[in-house]
Write a protein that holds these residues in place. Structure first.
Motif, PDB file in Angstrom:
ATOM      1  N   HIS A  74       0.139   6.879   2.570  1.00 18.38           N
ATOM      2  CA  HIS A  74      -0.986   7.779   2.329  1.00 18.38           C
ATOM      3  C   HIS A  74      -0.866   9.070   3.143  1.00 18.38           C
ATOM      4  CE1 HIS A  74      -1.724   5.365   5.836  1.00 18.38           C
ATOM      5  NE2 HIS A  74      -2.467   6.330   6.280  1.00 18.38           N
ATOM      6  N   TYR A  75       0.029   9.050   4.148  1.00 11.59           N
ATOM      7  CA  TYR A  75       0.004  10.181   5.076  1.00 11.59           C
ATOM      8  C   TYR A  75       0.877  11.362   4.630  1.00 11.59           C
ATOM      9  CZ  TYR A  75       4.221   7.958   6.776  1.00 11.59           C
ATOM     10  OH  TYR A  75       5.457   7.386   6.856  1.00 11.59           O
ATOM     11  N   ALA A  97       1.509   9.939  -1.799  1.00 19.41           N
ATOM     12  CA  ALA A  97       0.280   9.175  -2.032  1.00 19.41           C
ATOM     13  C   ALA A  97      -0.070   9.084  -3.515  1.00 19.41           C
ATOM     14  CB  ALA A  97      -0.874   9.808  -1.252  1.00 19.41           C
ATOM     15  N   ARG A 142       0.840  -1.190   0.000  1.00 13.40           N
ATOM     16  CA  ARG A 142       0.000   0.000   0.000  1.00 13.40           C
ATOM     17  C   ARG A 142       0.878   1.244   0.000  1.00 13.40           C
ATOM     18  NH1 ARG A 142      -3.798   1.941   4.818  1.00 13.40           N
ATOM     19  NH2 ARG A 142      -4.893   3.586   3.710  1.00 13.40           N
TER      20      ARG A 142
END
Lengths: 312, 312, 312, 312
Positions: free
Chosen positions: A30-31, A36, A27
């Motif tokens: 995302h932060y 991202a 993954r």
């Protein structure tokens, strides 16, 4: 030699092919808004050999911010200035917890477990600021990495640094906690400003594998070339990479890949095969410990095929 | 070659001399009555080379129980039987806590962090009991170590095993905790009975350095000799030793000595120099992490003088 | 009644006499410069009875900042606005750790254990900012406390607030950590600005005991007077005070004193005797949990002599 | 008075009616085979008033093992023998963790946080064995509870004790851990043998509410009757119940119900309304903290309707 490089090239190509075929890709971080956006399908690998040649496969020439891999370079720079005094402020043990954990600081009075968890790297950056003003410090870091790489085009991506700074509450929590324990000497904004910028050093796999030569070649840029870091210090940094370079996945990485290495949240990993090669991989999808999922697979494949390991 | 061995002999002698002159000697383990009697002035070292020769210095021929170093041998034996199924019951990460900590078990549902903390080693022993009855299991362990050493005189010191069993509330706490999480399959008394006996395997440094050859020589007893453990497995065990072999001092040991190694509470340490040598040291005084204080110093001295490290 | 008050006056005088004679006085808070100047010899106590009279002894008329006792008032104010929605953001359980611990936040995803540890009180203040701008919020808090006390002279000591703000790295760490978990909705500087100012509310024991009447008299300022907080809410706040009001010394305080109470790092404690009286004490020396050492002794003495406890 | 009891009877009946209509009933304890058989539809409540009368509703006359509620009685018995010396071996603070947690023991050197978590209750039982042989101790406990209840029919259900003993690895882990810290003085089997038997004391709600009178009536069996426990001690036990009686749900219980109370894993809860009544409830389904879900609801309903709380 020629045929050896052809064999290696073939293996790198296969590694990328397998990587691209993999369905489980991890993954993307995302932060950090700028990270991202990365495409999890990307996969690249580059190897710099002791003859100075760099060969690669896949997306090995696409530049990325190196993120936490910068911690290796600032550690080398800081030890060069401060020497072992640094170890009064940061430990050398695996943490047994997440890269951004604050737990251990409370249990151990603000001494981070090692220089590769975020809290530890913030202390290392803070220690560099004992010698340099923030802007100077950044200049020193960039020049040091350019020198290791032999490439004065390496730069900092200010947009990514800015993006992290705006969203980095966790790192600010760590820095203020360190300050409350007396283990941060400069204003939080100064230290974190340098920290975010060092994380935004931008390289492709080719550049990164060249920057890591000192770890594979006893502190030099390859046999019989310039000594950039003392032999002993280069080995010791490699030792910390092996025990602490993949956060709470360091043991598993050592088990599977068997090389000193450091990962970054952009999906890059830098690994050293002592005496033989420096390797950089990139693929943005991360496993649950924050290490490149596909990048680790590529390293496992290549080291297996080449029989590269420090353990024999 | 002869002169090489003479040089090594001289270095081993110096290592012991320095060790004997050291005023800070650590503290002999007090919680196992039989170990508490050890003389902290003792210091020995033995090296087995790839030509099969073993040379030593100091108290290298005084037998001791190997204690936690037995975890290396039971891990090798267990992986040979169960293969990677073992990893469902135990992890491969450094623990970040003491050798007998129970904290992590509660946080991680009874899966010990690695096979070298006590809880993990108890699970490994328990897993061996899936294949063998307790007495058979002990026989297998002894024969396996005798085979690795090439010495069928190696035995278990029942008095030490008994001494540990009588005072071992902490290990019983760990075993019952594992059982309460469903990660102990045999009666606590059976598993711990085997565990305490394996810890009481008795060797001098010469024997122990021979028993460790498979770690230095890719699973064999030296180049061109019998394959005792698969090459890949031997390397992987070495990887776990490097990241987890000294409990919460593993990072520091890797930094200072740079070799895969495993310590025992009797003050012995087994280390491997891949392709070159297997080393055993002994000195009973322990540091705060439970590792031999003088033993680590001797290893640091010898590896430094010989330029032995996996990191270059 | 007159003689009852005379008896109480005598007991308060004795409590102060004993307090002044005590050799073990705890340690004045050192981490807030303005508080570090306090004289540990000081000791005062005031009791407000259901007839509205306030009597006191010792240094009961010396003003101090109430520090964490303000958390009781902001909780009451916040519950009045938000109602039970607040409990989505903060728990109601004793913490089992220090007042400024960050550990629990990491284990429990940024939900503080209760509104009386620092992290929880920061969330309460942040929740008040959902309704008011920072300056308005401070005005509301001051007016609310003035209303409870019936004294519009109560003010905020800006110098102490400033002093805390400059040295408050731990609280900034907590606030940024909460923000990183999504449990802080306003800029850290805004929320902490209000937080430090509320802590600097300044009262003497007489005023504080009057401010606490709503806790003793079912939400009113005394029998048959204005309902300031609903009866149920006042009781519930008292319940949280009893289980969480003294940080990791709450159990011991309940055992020894047996009343709902809240301590502040300035050495003040506010306690409620349901239906009978509201008590405020002050003495600056703190025990290891951060509660007034002599203040607790005075409360223990008075409640013992008066047979005041919620447990019979 | 008569009409008061009629009103109370009606409220108890309603509490049971609401309880029976509730769809969310919690989960019956599964780890003790004998308890796992309980019917989660069951619900009973009994109240003993200061006039000595006991009234009840629902399944108030069905006997159950009282489990951890026994910890209240052994604490009272132990304090009667040892006095405050007990507090050298066990604390008085809420734990902030699960009833069977071992974490805290490792952090705090084997001193359990309070006498109502399992580890603490095991120490209390162990302390009783300083005075009595195991069988005598059990006899003393039974006689003490019979005396409190005024009912010499109260017995221990040996089958449940046996069932717990066979499956109790977690408690054995706690006991051995305590022993390894030097805080268990008797053989683990002796102490746990008594512990499991005390947990198997069997009562219905009527008997339990009578057994708890000393907590509501200042150590007596009701006004003007025999002093069973000193007034001060009874209040202090009640204080510990309020802060620690519901494990990591104690704060929430105090907030909702506002009474000192102790829960047991069989689904019983004993609560005291100082000066007014002693209450026992039973319903086997537990919430995530191990406290009776429906039992808490019944107590919340009754205390709300009767305006029973210690906080006003």
């Amino acid at each position: 030699m020629q045929s050896d490089q052809q064999k290696l090239q073939a293996i790198l190509d296969q590694a990328v092919d397998h990587a691209r075929a993999s369905t489980e890709r991890g993954r993307v971080a995302h932060y950090i808004p700028e990270l991202a956006k990365a495409d999890p399908q990307k996969a690249g690998i580059a190897v710099t050999l002791d003859n100075g040649e760099t060969i690669g496969a896949g997306d090995w020439q696409q530049p990325n911010t190196i993120q936490s891999i910068s911690k290796v370079f600032t550690l080398a720079l800081c030890l060069g200035t401060l020497g072992d005094n640094l170890w009064r402020r940061v430990g050398r043990e695996p943490s047994g917890s997440a890269f951004d954990s604050i737990l251990q600081l409370e249990h151990e009075n603000g001494i981070p477990r090692n220089p590769f968890v975020n809290a530890g790297a913030i202390v290392v950056t803070d220690a560099i600021l004992a010698t340099y003003q923030p802007k100077e410090a950044l200049g020193e870091i960039v020049r040091f990495v350019q020198g290791l790489t032999g490439d004065d085009q390496i730069f900092i991506d200010g947009r990514v640094a800015q993006s992290e700074e705006e969203t980095g509450h966790r790192n600010r929590a760590l820095a203020h906690y360190l300050a409350s324990c007396g283990n941060l000497y400069n204003p939080v904004a100064h230290t974190l400003g340098v920290y975010y910028n060092q994380c935004a050093l931008t390289m492709d796999c080719a550049q990164l594998s060249r920057a890591g030569r000192f770890l594979a070649f006893a502190g030099t840029l390859g046999p019989n070339r310039q000594q950039m870091v003392s032999m002993k210090r280069a080995r010791r940094i490699a030792a910390i990479m092996l025990t602490c370079g993949h956060y709470d996945g360091s043991g598993d990485f050592a088990y599977r890949v068997g090389l000193p290495a450091k990962s970054g949240v952009s999906g890059m990993i830098l690994a050293a095969v002592p005496g033989i090669a420096s390797i950089a991989v990139w693929s943005p999808g991360l496993d649950r410990n924050g290490n490149s999922h596909i990048g680790t697979q590529m390293l496992e494949y290549v080291t297996n095929e080449m029989d590269w390991t420090v353990f024999s």
